[in-house]
Every structure is written in C-alpha cells, then in structure tokens.
Design an enzyme around this catalytic site. Structure first.
Site, mmCIF file in Angstrom:
data_model
loop_
_atom_site.group_PDB
_atom_site.id
_atom_site.type_symbol
_atom_site.label_atom_id
_atom_site.label_comp_id
_atom_site.label_asym_id
_atom_site.label_seq_id
_atom_site.Cartn_x
_atom_site.Cartn_y
_atom_site.Cartn_z
ATOM 1 N N ASP A 41 -1.571 -0.914 9.949
ATOM 2 C CA ASP A 41 -2.402 -1.394 9.117
ATOM 3 C C ASP A 41 -3.155 -2.720 8.302
ATOM 4 O O ASP A 41 -3.485 -2.645 6.974
ATOM 5 C CB ASP A 41 -0.731 -1.332 7.694
ATOM 6 C CG ASP A 41 -0.111 0.148 8.267
ATOM 7 O OD1 ASP A 41 -0.537 1.020 8.447
ATOM 8 O OD2 ASP A 41 0.707 0.022 7.422
ATOM 9 N N LYS A 91 1.043 -1.375 0.048
ATOM 10 C CA LYS A 91 0.136 0.229 0.631
ATOM 11 C C LYS A 91 0.431 1.399 0.020
ATOM 12 O O LYS A 91 2.343 1.174 1.133
ATOM 13 C CB LYS A 91 -1.246 0.062 1.538
ATOM 14 C CG LYS A 91 -0.193 -0.223 2.733
ATOM 15 C CD LYS A 91 0.450 1.264 3.081
ATOM 16 C CE LYS A 91 1.167 1.505 4.875
ATOM 17 N NZ LYS A 91 1.723 2.001 5.016
#
Length: 286
Positions: free
Chosen positions: A138, A12
């Site tokens: 995350d 990401k």
C-alpha cells in the site's frame, strides 16, 4: 529543523482488490483500485533527535517502537540515500489498527515524503516508489495519495478518474482486528488465485455511471477467508446493503467495511444505526 513538524497521514479503502499471484520471493502481486480518505487519520510529530537515526514512540499497545513501518521507511531511505538525520517521531494513532485501512503504510509514506523534502539530494519519485514497495504493497499509493490503480507488488501506480462524485462513502470500523500477515497466509493456504479482465475503470475514462451496481466490479480476494473466520464482518457488509447501499466491500485484509450510497439520507440513516453498536463510523461525500 528545530521546531516540531506534524505530519498528517490518512487512510485508504480498496474499491477493488485482486491478489493475482504469489512470487517466489514471497511478495504477492496485486491488482487494486485505491481511494484515499482523510479520516480517520494519524499524526506524526517529528522533532530533532540527539543522534543520527530515528526514535519512534507511540502510546498504542502492539506497535513495536523499534521495528515498525516508520522505522523501516527511515532505514530504507537512509540506505538508498546515505541521508540519516536525527529524528524523534511521536506517532499519534487515529486510524484503527488491523482494519485494512493502510494506516501503517500511510505512516511510512509520510516519513518517506518528509525525508525526501528535507534531503540535500532527493531521490526522485520513481526511486521513492520502489523503496515504498519494499515496505508494503500500500505504501507506493500513499506516496501519490490520489485515486490510483496499483499493480505489480503495489509499485506500479496509475492515477484513475473517479466518476462517482456525489456518492456518500460510509466507512465502518468494528472492534475487530485482522492481521494482514494472517490474511495472506490464509489466502495462500486456500490457493485462491483469481484473475479477471476489468473494463469498468480505466485511466482514460469509465463505464457509464448508470451501470454502477453492487456486483459490477467491486471485489476483494480476502473476503472469503476473512469472512470464514470473522462472520460478523459478512453480517456488517450485508447490513450496509440492506440500508440501501449501492455497493459494500471489505477494505484490504479487513476488518473495516465500507459502503457507497447514492442517496445521502440512506447513508445518514445507516450511520445512525451503526454508531450505537460499538462501531466507529465515518462519512465521506465523494
């Protein structure tokens, strides 16, 4: 499950990252916008083990085979569900370590999702996200793996519309590693607490595409402390902007830096410039 199952886990970038506060329990509250990328990626090759529990192997130095995000994810799921299948996992790393791309978090989410898919009594998405947040800020995002706004300690996930289709994202990964734990410690020491109201991206719509600019909304609370210790990362960001990027930002706690280009040819020119400087570079058409 007798045959090997290969789980692919991507990475990401944080298109916006505010560390809003540090809680009494040591966790940090965040407000962040996550964008999933399919490259670079890791692979987790899962086979049946000899006894209940999980065994992880990895050829990359610096990853503790007995205590890592994969084993922590397995332990969290087993504790919550009582489901302890015998698993062997060979972790094949493609996501650079210490790059702020969430590779370890993606690995944890991959195992959580895998366990959820084979468990006789699945826990459900809400419980899975709560478990994920205990492993890392995350990890809940990777359970969903769509553009999301994350708040709380990362467990509050709200999918968002992504308005910049047609932009090219260039991801640059230099030969630098930044420890997330160090970055949080440095941030705490600097007592940086930045709060702001943001209206550019919402769950229902976005600001006018034409209002997008280098400084309109991209922010990363880690940049000041990380750039102070790694000025070469600031230089990398500035180089991307000089190559015509509409915006550039460090991802997560670093050390990767990404840029958004309106013109594909500008991105390709920057790609050619950077790849000859011992930097791993990836292009993504959004």
């Amino acid at each position: 499950m007798n045959d090997a199952v290969t789980l692919r886990s991507g990475c990401k970038v944080n298109l916006d990252l505010h560390i809003t506060s540090r809680r009494d329990d040591g966790y940090h509250e965040i407000d962040s916008l996550f964008l999933p990328l399919d490259e670079p990626h890791d692979e987790l090759v899962v086979t049946v083990g000899d006894a209940p529990g999980i065994t992880v192997t990895c050829a990359i130095q610096g990853i503790d085979p007995t205590r890592n995000t994969v084993t922590r994810a397995y332990d969290a799921y087993a504790e919550a569900s009582g489901f302890r299948p015998p698993l062997r996992v060979e972790l094949r790393k493609g996501v650079p370590h210490g790059a702020g791309l969430g590779g370890g978090s993606a690995n944890a989410a991959a195992i959580l999702n895998h366990l959820e898919s084979i468990a006789p009594h699945p826990l459900g998405r809400e419980t899975l996200c709560r478990l994920a947040a205990r492993i890392g800020a995350d990890v809940p995002f990777f359970i969903h793996a769509v553009p999301c706004r994350a708040s709380g300690i990362g467990e509050i996930i709200t999918p968002v519309a992504w308005p910049y289709k047609g932009f090219t994202l260039l991801l640059a990964c230099p030969q630098v590693q930044v420890s997330t734990a160090w970055a949080y410690g440095a941030l705490d020491a600097a007592e940086e607490k930045q709060l702001r109201v943001r209206g550019c991206l919402t769950t229902g719509g976005v600001a006018d595409r034409n209002s997008f600019s280098r400084e309109s909304w991209l922010h990363n609370s880690f940049e000041p402390v990380v750039f102070a210790s790694h000025p070469e990362l600031r230089s990398l960001k500035e180089a991307l902007l000089r190559h015509g990027a509409a915006a550039a930002l460090m991802s997560g706690s670093g050390a990767s830096v990404f840029a958004l280009f309106r013109r594909r040819e500008d991105a390709e020119a920057a790609f050619e410039q950077l790849k000859g400087h011992d930097i791993r570079v990836y292009q993504h058409l959004l």
